[in-house]
Design an enzyme around this catalytic site. Structure first.
Site, PDB file in Angstrom:
ATOM      1  N   ARG A  15       0.847  -1.204   0.000  1.00 29.54           N
ATOM      2  CA  ARG A  15       0.000   0.000   0.000  1.00 29.54           C
ATOM      3  C   ARG A  15       0.880   1.252   0.000  1.00 29.54           C
ATOM      4  NH1 ARG A  15      -0.844   4.962   1.941  1.00 29.54           N
ATOM      5  NH2 ARG A  15      -0.201   4.214   3.976  1.00 29.54           N
ATOM      6  N   ASP A  16       1.520   1.540   1.116  1.00 33.08           N
ATOM      7  CA  ASP A  16       2.304   2.765   1.229  1.00 33.08           C
ATOM      8  C   ASP A  16       3.383   2.813   0.156  1.00 33.08           C
ATOM      9  OD1 ASP A  16       3.445   5.100   2.059  1.00 33.08           O
ATOM     10  OD2 ASP A  16       4.105   4.395   4.002  1.00 33.08           O
ATOM     11  N   HIS A 206       7.360   4.906  12.139  1.00 33.55           N
ATOM     12  CA  HIS A 206       7.261   4.843  10.666  1.00 33.55           C
ATOM     13  C   HIS A 206       8.301   5.808  10.096  1.00 33.55           C
ATOM     14  CE1 HIS A 206       4.678   4.359   6.918  1.00 33.55           C
ATOM     15  NE2 HIS A 206       5.486   5.351   6.587  1.00 33.55           N
ATOM     16  N   HIS A 208      11.243   7.107   7.170  1.00 33.39           N
ATOM     17  CA  HIS A 208      11.662   7.163   5.763  1.00 33.39           C
ATOM     18  C   HIS A 208      13.164   7.410   5.722  1.00 33.39           C
ATOM     19  CE1 HIS A 208       7.661   7.891   3.461  1.00 33.39           C
ATOM     20  NE2 HIS A 208       7.445   7.149   4.522  1.00 33.39           N
ATOM     21  N   CYS A 239       5.914   9.725  -0.749  1.00 35.11           N
ATOM     22  CA  CYS A 239       4.592  10.300  -0.534  1.00 35.11           C
ATOM     23  C   CYS A 239       4.356  11.286  -1.656  1.00 35.11           C
ATOM     24  CB  CYS A 239       4.498  10.995   0.819  1.00 35.11           C
ATOM     25  SG  CYS A 239       2.923  11.850   1.045  1.00 35.11           S
ATOM     26  N   ASN A 248      10.161   4.585   2.057  1.00 37.36           N
ATOM     27  CA  ASN A 248      10.074   4.036   3.403  1.00 37.36           C
ATOM     28  C   ASN A 248      11.344   3.247   3.672  1.00 37.36           C
ATOM     29  OD1 ASN A 248       7.120   4.468   4.142  1.00 37.36           O
ATOM     30  ND2 ASN A 248       6.918   3.495   2.159  1.00 37.36           N
TER      31      ASN A 248
END
Ligand code: MG
Length: 283
Positions: A15-16, A206, A208, A239, A248
């Site tokens: 997803r991300d 989370h 990056h 993003c 990520n």
């Protein structure tokens, strides 16, 4: 230093990671990636988003993807940014949902075209409905350290969103360094402050890797007691609404580091490598 015996890795690549790919990755290939990831032993995978296909064409096949996840019988999570999305997720029998709100007002306006206030209001309706259906709820807070529009983010900005999530009885909160500008010191201090103010909440880091500091930030968060981390196979994803944000943190790098430190993740590094090779071939 604090080194936990176990760390939970939450795989967010499908997803991300993929949502930022301009080229549409076919549903069959996404399924294969999910199958390979599930075979690594990972505890949970974020696999889809029920955002409108016009906004995110890459996630237009959410229904088919979650049907496949149900078939595989793996624990997974899907993003439900609004009530309509949640209704679709419930219909599709999704077990875990996630919502996100930015700690930065400008980012929130740019990203979801809404003020933080309005986003939180909609989230509280989503939480109530999700709870009624017995779903596990994750709240993501984006831009918790710095923002491409506003610069440094104050703790009070993060706390505002976190408090609202906790009032909505979310099951865990993922604290995002969405543009990858955090450093180990601010990560440690921010998580320490959060733990102090909200001692019973489950936190997820989370990170990056924009500045190459994601692994260092994971170690720093661990020192503040965090034992759950999001990671994306092959470092997929940035993003689309956050200029300059690179991927990520890569799952295989996190897992390799943790295993070398004698910290268990339950993941099989060899299988992870296969999943990584496949993920990279999709781009
Ligand atoms: Mg991310």
């Amino acid at each position: 230093m604090i080194f936990p015996n176990n760390v939970e890795i939450i795989e967010v690549g499908p997803r991300d990671g993929l949502q930022n790919e301009k080229k549409f990755v076919s549903t069959e290939r996404k399924k294969e990636l999910i199958r390979l990831l599930a075979s690594t032993g990972v505890n949970r995978i974020e696999t889809a988003s029920f955002v409108h296909p016009k906004v995110l064409p890459q996630m237009a096949d959410a229904q088919e993807i979650v049907a496949y996840c149900n078939e595989l019988g793996i624990p997974y999570m899907a993003l439900t940014p609004n009530r309509k999305a949640l209704e679709l997720a419930i219909e599709a029998k999704v077990p875990q949902i996630a919502v996100f709100v930015g700690a930065s007002e400008t980012f929130n306006e740019q990203n979801i075209r809404r003020s933080i206030h309005d986003s939180l209001q909609e989230c509280s309706e989503i939480f109530a409905m999700a709870k009624q259906h017995g779903l596990f709820i994750r709240g993501y807070v984006s831009m918790c350290f710095s923002c491409p529009y506003e610069g440094p983010i104050q703790y009070s900005q993060v706390k505002r969103v976190v408090r609202s999530f906790i009032d909505g009885r979310v099951d865990e909160i993922s604290i995002g360094d969405t543009n990858g500008q955090a450093n180990p010191r601010i990560v440690f201090e921010r998580f320490q402050q959060l733990q102090m103010d909200f001692p019973t909440t489950t936190w997820v880091g989370h990170f990056h890797d924009t500045n190459g500091l994601a692994l260092a930030n994971i170690i720093a968060a661990m020192q503040a007691g965090v034992t759950k981390f999001d990671a994306s196979i092959g470092g997929l994803g940035g993003c689309p609404f956050s200029p300059g944000a690179t991927g990520n943190v890569a799952t295989e790098s996190v897992v390799k580091m943790l295993h070398e430190m004698n910290i268990e993740t339950g993941l099989d590094l060899q299988k992870l490598q296969q999943a990584k090779d496949y993920a990279v071939s999709l781009l």
